[in-house]
Write a protein that holds these residues in place. Structure first.
Motif, PDB file in Angstrom:
ATOM      1  N   GLN A   1       0.841  -1.182   0.000  1.00  0.00           N
ATOM      2  CA  GLN A   1       0.000   0.000   0.000  1.00  0.00           C
ATOM      3  C   GLN A   1       0.886   1.246   0.000  1.00  0.00           C
ATOM      4  O   GLN A   1       1.960   1.258   0.606  1.00  0.00           O
ATOM      5  N   ILE A   2       0.429   2.304  -0.656  1.00  0.00           N
ATOM      6  CA  ILE A   2       1.192   3.550  -0.735  1.00  0.00           C
ATOM      7  C   ILE A   2       1.540   4.074   0.653  1.00  0.00           C
ATOM      8  O   ILE A   2       2.673   4.498   0.903  1.00  0.00           O
ATOM      9  N   GLN A   3       0.580   4.022   1.573  1.00  0.00           N
ATOM     10  CA  GLN A   3       0.852   4.556   2.909  1.00  0.00           C
ATOM     11  C   GLN A   3       1.967   3.790   3.614  1.00  0.00           C
ATOM     12  O   GLN A   3       2.698   4.359   4.431  1.00  0.00           O
ATOM     13  N   ASN A   4       2.130   2.503   3.302  1.00  0.00           N
ATOM     14  CA  ASN A   4       3.226   1.740   3.894  1.00  0.00           C
ATOM     15  C   ASN A   4       4.578   2.278   3.426  1.00  0.00           C
ATOM     16  O   ASN A   4       5.518   2.370   4.220  1.00  0.00           O
ATOM     17  N   LEU A   5       4.676   2.631   2.150  1.00  0.00           N
ATOM     18  CA  LEU A   5       5.930   3.192   1.640  1.00  0.00           C
ATOM     19  C   LEU A   5       6.280   4.479   2.377  1.00  0.00           C
ATOM     20  O   LEU A   5       7.442   4.720   2.706  1.00  0.00           O
ATOM     21  N   ARG A   6       5.263   5.285   2.659  1.00  0.00           N
ATOM     22  CA  ARG A   6       5.508   6.527   3.406  1.00  0.00           C
ATOM     23  C   ARG A   6       5.988   6.234   4.823  1.00  0.00           C
ATOM     24  O   ARG A   6       6.886   6.902   5.331  1.00  0.00           O
ATOM     25  N   VAL A   7       5.400   5.218   5.456  1.00  0.00           N
ATOM     26  CA  VAL A   7       5.828   4.822   6.809  1.00  0.00           C
ATOM     27  C   VAL A   7       7.270   4.336   6.768  1.00  0.00           C
ATOM     28  O   VAL A   7       8.089   4.720   7.617  1.00  0.00           O
ATOM     29  N   TYR A   8       7.619   3.507   5.795  1.00  0.00           N
ATOM     30  CA  TYR A   8       8.982   2.974   5.706  1.00  0.00           C
ATOM     31  C   TYR A   8       9.978   4.095   5.489  1.00  0.00           C
ATOM     32  O   TYR A   8      11.096   4.055   6.010  1.00  0.00           O
ATOM     33  N   GLU A   9       9.579   5.106   4.743  1.00  0.00           N
ATOM     34  CA  GLU A   9      10.461   6.261   4.551  1.00  0.00           C
ATOM     35  C   GLU A   9      10.640   7.020   5.869  1.00  0.00           C
ATOM     36  O   GLU A   9      11.763   7.367   6.243  1.00  0.00           O
ATOM     37  N   ARG A  10       9.544   7.268   6.578  1.00  0.00           N
ATOM     38  CA  ARG A  10       9.641   7.974   7.872  1.00  0.00           C
ATOM     39  C   ARG A  10      10.512   7.212   8.859  1.00  0.00           C
ATOM     40  O   ARG A  10      11.224   7.812   9.664  1.00  0.00           O
TER      41      ARG A  10
END
Length: 99
Positions: free
Chosen positions: A24-33
């Motif tokens: 999911q797109i939001q997971n990629l954002r979490v992994y970046e954070r």
């Protein structure tokens, strides 16, 4: 085979990267954070993911499936990078020793 620089150049938008990594797109954002991934950015701030980033996302997915949490995944990725660096150094030293 793609060159190292081409392999690490961000070319995929976040939606494409998420699809390629089956996430999911939001997971990629979490992994970046959390510092697990560092995509390139356009001048406008959009994320661009490289083929190497996609491989890393797939590795993160594998480690999640194995039951690791994000802190554990960060440590595993760090150790894998250290092992790769030490192997490369070992090979370099072995080649140097033959000359």
């Amino acid at each position: 085979m793609a060159s190292v620089s081409t392999h690490r150049r961000g070319v995929f938008a976040i939606s494409v990267a998420a699809d390629m990594a089956s996430m999911q797109i939001q997971n990629l954002r979490v992994y970046e954070r959390r510092g697990l991934i560092e995509p390139d950015r356009t001048a406008g701030g959009s994320r661009l993911y490289s083929p190497a980033d996609i491989e890393r996302l797939r590795r993160i997915g594998d480690l999640l499936a194995a039951g690791l949490n994000l802190a554990g995944i960060a440590r595993v990725l760090e150790l894998e990078a250290t092992v790769a660096r030490l192997r490369a150094e070992n090979q370099r030293l072995r080649r140097t020793g033959r000359d």
